[in-house]
Design a protein around this motif. Structure first.
Motif, short mmCIF file in Angstrom:
data_model
loop_
_atom_site.label_atom_id
_atom_site.label_comp_id
_atom_site.label_asym_id
_atom_site.label_seq_id
_atom_site.Cartn_x
_atom_site.Cartn_y
_atom_site.Cartn_z
N ARG A 66 0.83 -1.22 0.00
CA ARG A 66 0.00 0.00 0.00
C ARG A 66 0.86 1.26 0.00
NH1 ARG A 66 -2.56 -4.15 -0.28
NH2 ARG A 66 -4.84 -4.25 -0.06
N LEU A 123 1.93 1.75 -3.52
CA LEU A 123 0.78 2.21 -4.30
C LEU A 123 0.46 3.67 -3.98
CD1 LEU A 123 -1.53 1.53 -6.27
CD2 LEU A 123 -2.85 0.74 -4.27
N LEU A 124 0.63 4.07 -2.72
CA LEU A 124 0.30 5.43 -2.31
C LEU A 124 1.16 6.46 -3.03
CD1 LEU A 124 -1.34 7.35 -0.59
CD2 LEU A 124 0.20 6.87 1.33
N ALA A 145 -4.93 2.78 -1.65
CA ALA A 145 -3.55 3.09 -1.27
C ALA A 145 -3.41 3.55 0.17
CB ALA A 145 -2.98 4.15 -2.22
#
Length: 319
Positions: free
Chosen positions: A212, A215-216, A230
């Motif tokens: 995550r 993804l963020l 995210a």
């Protein structure tokens, strides 16, 4: 850092400093990611004859802030002067605190950042303090770089401590990202929040947060439509929920409606990373409906400039 052979007198010099609020963690990026936000602490610092100290404070937390040598900005300035081998002058500090205190918006990091920038301005022409030393000094005082990095340099920052000490990478945020901060009347101690963290986490939770966090970065830089997925977290927010149930309740309610909501820093404020300005009011309306706690809504922008220090009419941007 560059030091001259002989020190220049600083007495009588005045510098003006501005530093932004910050939100650390951003969900999964625990102790690593930080975002500078468009609320500011400002201060004017004047070097006086040694031994004198005058402090005026207005704004958030003003009634609790020390007016003696224990003041965090005073201690920070003294720390920087000692680090470069210069005697600390007397100080007159006039501060206006726009950053809410004890609400998870980096108020202590802002004070430390303001102090190192004020020292930089007072020492200009004698000691030149570069960005790496600003981050090093601020991290030594704050304990970790996730708040002081965005306060100093602005934007979205990734901060870490390596063999060369504290490091950071500043990134630009997609213009579609629209931050909203919901601030309650109650406060939260960072040390209290940290005490609720378990000493170990499962491999599954660690892998979840690594994915995550990666993804963020993509979501904040180029794909805001991914912000909801995210900002999911398994490392810290649930463990801290018992200390701030209204915050947890609001985060859950917002996420149930598809908002990318997280605890801001150690809390208790809630950060919503909307994928456009239009949806922020919907989040504000939801906050009014789902909890008994009144929330002050701050519709903000990402601060891209970071801390600034100006002396004798000049302005220096630290980035």
């Amino acid at each position: 850092m560059t030091v001259t052979a002989t020190s220049e007198p600083v007495e009588g010099r005045t510098v003006e400093v501005t530093v932004p609020a910050t939100s650390a963690n951003l969900g999964p990026g625990f102790d690593t990611l930080g975002l500078a936000l468009s609320i500011y602490d400002t201060l004017q610092v004047t070097a006086l004859p040694a031994g004198r100290l005058e402090i005026e404070v207005t704004g958030s937390g003003a009634e609790e802030i020390p007016r003696d040598a224990s003041n965090l900005i005073v201690r920070t300035i003294a720390y920087v002067f000692a680090d470069v081998g210069r005697p600390v002058p007397g100080l007159r500090i006039v501060a206006e605190n726009g950053v809410p205190h004890g609400r998870g918006l980096g108020s202590s990091g802002a004070a430390v950042a303001a102090g190192v920038l004020a020292a930089k301005g007072l020492l200009e022409g004698d000691v030149e303090i570069d960005d790496a030393d600003l981050l090093r000094l601020a991290t030594e005082l704050e304990g970790h770089p996730d708040n002081v990095a965005p306060a100093l340099f602005g934007g979205l920052t990734i901060a870490w401590v390596g063999e060369r000490g504290p490091q950071h990478k500043k990134l630009l945020v997609h213009r579609g990202v629209s931050p909203l901060v919901l601030v309650p009347a109650y406060t939260m101690s960072t040390s209290r929040a940290r005490s609720l963290q378990p000493p170990q986490v499962s491999t599954a939770d660690a892998v979840f947060n690594v994915s995550r966090s990666a993804l963020l970065i993509a979501a904040l830089m180029q794909s805001p439509e991914l912000l909801f997925d995210a900002t999911a977290d398994r490392l810290h927010q649930d463990y801290r929920a018992e200390a701030m149930p209204e915050t947890q309740r609001l985060v859950q309610a917002l996420r149930a409606e598809g908002f990318a909501a997280v605890v801001s820093g150690a809390g208790p404020s809630v950060l919503v990373l909307a994928d456009g300005p239009g949806s922020r009011q919907d989040a504000v309306d939801l906050a009014d409906r789902v909890t008994d706690t009144p929330w002050e809504a701050l519709l903000l922008a990402v601060d891209v400039r970071g801390g600034t220090v100006g002396a004798s009419g000049g302005l220096h941007v630290v980035s």
